[in-house]
Write a protein that holds these residues in place. Structure first.
Motif, PDB file in Angstrom:
ATOM      1  N   THR A 117      40.532  36.773  45.485  1.00 52.13           N
ATOM      2  CA  THR A 117      39.499  36.453  44.490  1.00 52.13           C
ATOM      3  C   THR A 117      40.097  35.782  43.259  1.00 52.13           C
ATOM      4  O   THR A 117      39.360  35.330  42.388  1.00 52.13           O
ATOM      5  CB  THR A 117      38.775  37.732  44.043  1.00 52.13           C
ATOM      6  OG1 THR A 117      39.706  38.591  43.360  1.00 52.13           O
ATOM      7  CG2 THR A 117      38.179  38.468  45.229  1.00 52.13           C
ATOM      8  N   ARG A 118      41.438  35.777  43.181  1.00 51.77           N
ATOM      9  CA  ARG A 118      42.166  35.210  42.050  1.00 51.77           C
ATOM     10  C   ARG A 118      41.865  35.986  40.766  1.00 51.77           C
ATOM     11  O   ARG A 118      41.875  35.430  39.670  1.00 51.77           O
ATOM     12  CB  ARG A 118      41.876  33.718  41.874  1.00 51.77           C
ATOM     13  CG  ARG A 118      42.201  32.901  43.117  1.00 51.77           C
ATOM     14  CD  ARG A 118      41.915  31.436  42.923  1.00 51.77           C
ATOM     15  NE  ARG A 118      43.021  30.780  42.241  1.00 51.77           N
ATOM     16  CZ  ARG A 118      42.942  29.546  41.734  1.00 51.77           C
ATOM     17  NH1 ARG A 118      41.800  28.879  41.810  1.00 51.77           N
ATOM     18  NH2 ARG A 118      43.978  28.993  41.157  1.00 51.77           N
ATOM     19  N   ARG A 119      41.666  37.279  40.945  1.00 44.57           N
ATOM     20  CA  ARG A 119      41.529  38.198  39.820  1.00 44.57           C
ATOM     21  C   ARG A 119      42.553  39.312  40.015  1.00 44.57           C
ATOM     22  O   ARG A 119      42.438  40.114  40.933  1.00 44.57           O
ATOM     23  CB  ARG A 119      40.120  38.777  39.743  1.00 44.57           C
ATOM     24  CG  ARG A 119      39.055  37.728  39.409  1.00 44.57           C
ATOM     25  CD  ARG A 119      37.681  38.337  39.328  1.00 44.57           C
ATOM     26  NE  ARG A 119      36.678  37.345  38.991  1.00 44.57           N
ATOM     27  CZ  ARG A 119      35.381  37.604  38.853  1.00 44.57           C
ATOM     28  NH1 ARG A 119      34.944  38.842  39.036  1.00 44.57           N
ATOM     29  NH2 ARG A 119      34.535  36.643  38.546  1.00 44.57           N
ATOM     30  N   VAL A 120      43.531  39.329  39.144  1.00 42.20           N
ATOM     31  CA  VAL A 120      44.664  40.245  39.288  1.00 42.20           C
ATOM     32  C   VAL A 120      44.739  41.167  38.082  1.00 42.20           C
ATOM     33  O   VAL A 120      44.594  40.720  36.934  1.00 42.20           O
ATOM     34  CB  VAL A 120      45.990  39.460  39.424  1.00 42.20           C
ATOM     35  CG1 VAL A 120      47.190  40.403  39.402  1.00 42.20           C
ATOM     36  CG2 VAL A 120      45.980  38.625  40.702  1.00 42.20           C
ATOM     37  N   GLY A 121      44.944  42.445  38.329  1.00 41.83           N
ATOM     38  CA  GLY A 121      45.135  43.415  37.257  1.00 41.83           C
ATOM     39  C   GLY A 121      46.590  43.811  37.139  1.00 41.83           C
ATOM     40  O   GLY A 121      47.346  43.754  38.110  1.00 41.83           O
ATOM     41  N   VAL A 122      46.993  44.215  35.951  1.00 42.95           N
ATOM     42  CA  VAL A 122      48.354  44.691  35.700  1.00 42.95           C
ATOM     43  C   VAL A 122      48.270  45.962  34.872  1.00 42.95           C
ATOM     44  O   VAL A 122      47.624  45.984  33.819  1.00 42.95           O
ATOM     45  CB  VAL A 122      49.201  43.652  34.935  1.00 42.95           C
ATOM     46  CG1 VAL A 122      50.597  44.209  34.665  1.00 42.95           C
ATOM     47  CG2 VAL A 122      49.293  42.340  35.704  1.00 42.95           C
ATOM     48  N   LEU A 148      44.007  40.536  34.108  1.00 39.72           N
ATOM     49  CA  LEU A 148      43.537  41.599  33.228  1.00 39.72           C
ATOM     50  C   LEU A 148      44.645  42.628  33.116  1.00 39.72           C
ATOM     51  O   LEU A 148      45.068  43.198  34.136  1.00 39.72           O
ATOM     52  CB  LEU A 148      42.264  42.249  33.789  1.00 39.72           C
ATOM     53  CG  LEU A 148      41.725  43.479  33.029  1.00 39.72           C
ATOM     54  CD1 LEU A 148      41.286  43.087  31.629  1.00 39.72           C
ATOM     55  CD2 LEU A 148      40.574  44.122  33.794  1.00 39.72           C
ATOM     56  N   SER A 149      45.153  42.847  31.912  1.00 41.38           N
ATOM     57  CA  SER A 149      46.271  43.766  31.708  1.00 41.38           C
ATOM     58  C   SER A 149      45.860  44.917  30.801  1.00 41.38           C
ATOM     59  O   SER A 149      45.050  44.742  29.893  1.00 41.38           O
ATOM     60  CB  SER A 149      47.453  43.020  31.070  1.00 41.38           C
ATOM     61  OG  SER A 149      47.859  41.931  31.859  1.00 41.38           O
ATOM     62  N   THR A 204      43.567  42.795  43.361  1.00 36.61           N
ATOM     63  CA  THR A 204      45.007  43.041  43.430  1.00 36.61           C
ATOM     64  C   THR A 204      45.447  43.677  42.119  1.00 36.61           C
ATOM     65  O   THR A 204      45.082  43.190  41.042  1.00 36.61           O
ATOM     66  CB  THR A 204      45.776  41.722  43.639  1.00 36.61           C
ATOM     67  OG1 THR A 204      45.303  41.096  44.831  1.00 36.61           O
ATOM     68  CG2 THR A 204      47.268  41.973  43.769  1.00 36.61           C
ATOM     69  N   LEU A 205      46.194  44.765  42.202  1.00 36.00           N
ATOM     70  CA  LEU A 205      46.682  45.445  41.005  1.00 36.00           C
ATOM     71  C   LEU A 205      48.197  45.560  41.071  1.00 36.00           C
ATOM     72  O   LEU A 205      48.747  46.139  42.015  1.00 36.00           O
ATOM     73  CB  LEU A 205      46.071  46.838  40.867  1.00 36.00           C
ATOM     74  CG  LEU A 205      46.471  47.590  39.587  1.00 36.00           C
ATOM     75  CD1 LEU A 205      45.739  47.006  38.380  1.00 36.00           C
ATOM     76  CD2 LEU A 205      46.175  49.087  39.709  1.00 36.00           C
ATOM     77  N   GLY A 224      40.055  52.447  45.390  1.00 38.28           N
ATOM     78  CA  GLY A 224      39.501  52.201  46.714  1.00 38.28           C
ATOM     79  C   GLY A 224      40.335  51.221  47.524  1.00 38.28           C
ATOM     80  O   GLY A 224      41.172  50.501  46.987  1.00 38.28           O
ATOM     81  N   PRO A 225      40.109  51.175  48.830  1.00 33.54           N
ATOM     82  CA  PRO A 225      40.944  50.372  49.738  1.00 33.54           C
ATOM     83  C   PRO A 225      40.797  48.866  49.561  1.00 33.54           C
ATOM     84  O   PRO A 225      41.630  48.104  50.044  1.00 33.54           O
ATOM     85  CB  PRO A 225      40.459  50.811  51.124  1.00 33.54           C
ATOM     86  CG  PRO A 225      39.051  51.292  50.903  1.00 33.54           C
ATOM     87  CD  PRO A 225      39.054  51.914  49.542  1.00 33.54           C
ATOM     88  N   GLU A 226      39.743  48.415  48.882  1.00 34.50           N
ATOM     89  CA  GLU A 226      39.553  46.976  48.718  1.00 34.50           C
ATOM     90  C   GLU A 226      40.505  46.361  47.699  1.00 34.50           C
ATOM     91  O   GLU A 226      40.624  45.136  47.610  1.00 34.50           O
ATOM     92  CB  GLU A 226      38.106  46.672  48.302  1.00 34.50           C
ATOM     93  CG  GLU A 226      37.683  47.249  46.974  1.00 34.50           C
ATOM     94  CD  GLU A 226      37.173  48.689  47.055  1.00 34.50           C
ATOM     95  OE1 GLU A 226      36.589  49.161  46.072  1.00 34.50           O
ATOM     96  OE2 GLU A 226      37.367  49.321  48.124  1.00 34.50           O
ATOM     97  N   VAL A 227      41.190  47.192  46.915  1.00 36.64           N
ATOM     98  CA  VAL A 227      42.154  46.696  45.933  1.00 36.64           C
ATOM     99  C   VAL A 227      43.572  46.904  46.472  1.00 36.64           C
ATOM    100  O   VAL A 227      43.965  48.022  46.799  1.00 36.64           O
ATOM    101  CB  VAL A 227      41.997  47.413  44.581  1.00 36.64           C
ATOM    102  CG1 VAL A 227      43.050  46.914  43.587  1.00 36.64           C
ATOM    103  CG2 VAL A 227      40.597  47.203  44.023  1.00 36.64           C
TER     104      VAL A 227
END
Length: 506
Positions: A117-122, A148-149, A204-205, A224-227
């Protein structure tokens, strides 16, 4: 990147260091990927955590410990700490005679390759987040990715608590990760930290602290498993293997590896035990060392460059002082209580608001100290059904000579006819910070909840045994919540976080 020392043999050890225990997760992955390689692990536990420290000071620590590892004959160095990587990797690569790798770029690269999705968390420590290292590393590879951090310092504390408290009950690392952190209070902290990532629909985290692979089970259950979770430990081990392959520097097939653990902390036995638990190997050597015996110019310069500010906290309450100094961890700030500063301050608190009383106390401390920065708070319980009482009279609700028991008894009597749903209340804390120049910064924090029907728990004071925070869905009183978790959700903790943000923005 620096080159291999001409004197380093292929069977020389790999040097790994971290501010504490988290780097053992990186060491574990390296041992799994490269079973013939020897390891020298250095944990700077005496100066842990690095996250709240000034970046220049951490850079100097990196120079110190890398120099020490080179003196131990290592053939390459892994900075197994995200904060240290962000602060000192480039500098170390320029000054060390062996290759130096960090843990930020490998994790960022894996995140870019994983996200759809090109949305990544940190999630990481405050120091790593403030450095912007992950956001730069990710967007340098793909500028279209949204990052998103968020700082999640409590995760570090939970990981260390779990290591120290659960190794007896769980037989190994995998079991610890899978079930060692399955506690309601840990899930509550995780939910608070991770809800924004779920709302932002990240897929993605990045676990941007080497402690966090220990919490993979807890974090995975929450999101959840989707991340997809990205461990910088796993990716860094792959980078180390690739560097050794390209340089034809693998240890000999028949080489019997050795594992040496060194800590700057006082409890070497515990350090070795926990390191063995995480790494899955037993050290042949475990010693306490003083990395501070090395004094590179960078360390002196870093300390000289930090501007100091003296702050008087208008209280002598040791618990409150500890909470404040931990939250407002600005480099170079020195805190003292009224007693420490040799001051006696008992101003009349006759304002009709928490802010007014906090201002009275802060001004008195500011003036008595000769113009030093001063910080004061005022807090209490506000009950909706009682039109805001006890309010500013919370500590003396049952009278000037009242105590916690008397105050609680009076509160229960006044709410006796009300059902639980109508006993809504909140703790309120207002902080007033007066700087040397007399300017004021005001912050306010609350925690919502309800008043119970009887006292429960022994871990708090005041109205804590009666107060059920909404955060725990009416299942625990504040007096039943562990202190570390209480700090994470409390009215004072919320006010301190707001105050820190306001001061940082100045």
């Amino acid at each position: 990147m620096a080159y291999f020392s001409e004197t380093a043999s292929n069977n020389a050890p790999i040097g790994i260091f971290d501010s504490g225990l988290g780097g053992f997760t990186v060491a574990r992955e390296i041992v799994a990927a490269l079973p013939h390689e020897s390891i020298v692990y250095a944990g700077d536990t005496a100066r842990c955590p690095y996250g709240p420290r000034d970046q220049r000071e951490v850079d100097a620590f990196v120079q110190q410990i890398c120099s020490w590892l080179v003196s131990r004959g290592v053939k390459m160095i892994v900075i197994a700490c995200n904060t240290a990587t962000a602060a000192g990797l480039a500098h170390a690569q320029r000054t060390m005679p062996v290759p130096v790798v960090g843990v930020v770029e490998p994790g960022a690269r894996a995140a870019v390759m994983t996200t759809r999705t090109r949305r990544v968390g940190v999630v990481a420590t405050q120091g790593t987040i403030d450095s912007g290292a992950y956001e730069r590393a990710i967007t340098n590879i793909d500028a279209g990715i949204q990052v998103l951090s968020a700082p999640t310092q409590r995760f570090v504390e939970i990981a260390e608590q779990g290591l120290r408290g659960e190794e007896v009950r769980f037989s190994g690392y995998d079991q610890l990760v899978a079930a060692g952190f399955d506690r309601p209070e840990y899930h509550a902290v995780a939910e608070g930290y991770l809800a924004p990532f779920r709302q932002a629909h990240v897929d993605t985290l990045v676990l941007g602290c080497t402690h966090f692979p220990l919490l993979a089970g807890l974090i995975g259950q929450t999101l959840g498993p989707e991340v997809q979770l990205i461990s910088s430990a796993t990716e860094t081990a792959r980078d180390v293997a690739e560097i050794l392959r390209r340089r034809r520097a693998f240890a000999d097939e028949g080489h019997r590896p050795t594992y040496q653990f060194y800590t700057s902390g006082s409890d070497c036995e515990e350090f070795a035990h926990l390191g063995a638990l995480v790494m899955g190997v037993s050290p042949q050597c475990a010693e306490t060392v003083d990395f501070g015996e090395l004094h590179p110019p960078e360390l002196t310069t870093a300390k000289e460059n930090i501007v100091e500010k003296k702050v008087v906290i208008a209280t002598n309450n040791a618990h409150k002082v500890s909470e404040i100094t931990t939250a407002l961890d600005f480099a170079g700030w020195q805190y003292s209580t009224l007693r420490d500063a040799g001051l006696v301050s008992n101003p009349v608190e006759d304002a009709d608001s928490f802010e007014g009383n906090a201002r009275i106390k802060a001004r008195a401390a500011h003036e008595l100290s000769g113009g030093l920065a001063a910080l004061a708070d005022d807090s209490g319980l506000v009950v909706d059904a009682l039109d805001g009482a006890p309010g500013v009279f919370s500590s003396r609700y049952a009278g000037e000579d009242g105590n916690d028991a008397a105050n609680n008894e009076k509160l229960l009597k006044e709410l006796a006819d009300l059902p639980f749903e109508q006993r809504t209340a909140r703790f309120v804390c207002t902080l007033v910070f007066i700087d040397e120049d007399g300017s004021e910064t005001v912050a306010r924090g609350t925690i919502e909840g309800k008043i119970g029907f009887e006292e429960k728990g022994s871990g708090g004071f005041g109205y804590d045994p009666l107060f059920y925070p909404d955060f725990y869905d009416g299942k625990l009183t504040l007096a039943e919540v562990p202190q570390a978790d209480k700090n994470a959700i409390s009215h004072r903790g919320n006010a301190l976080r707001q105050l820190k943000a306001l001061l940082e923005a100045k």
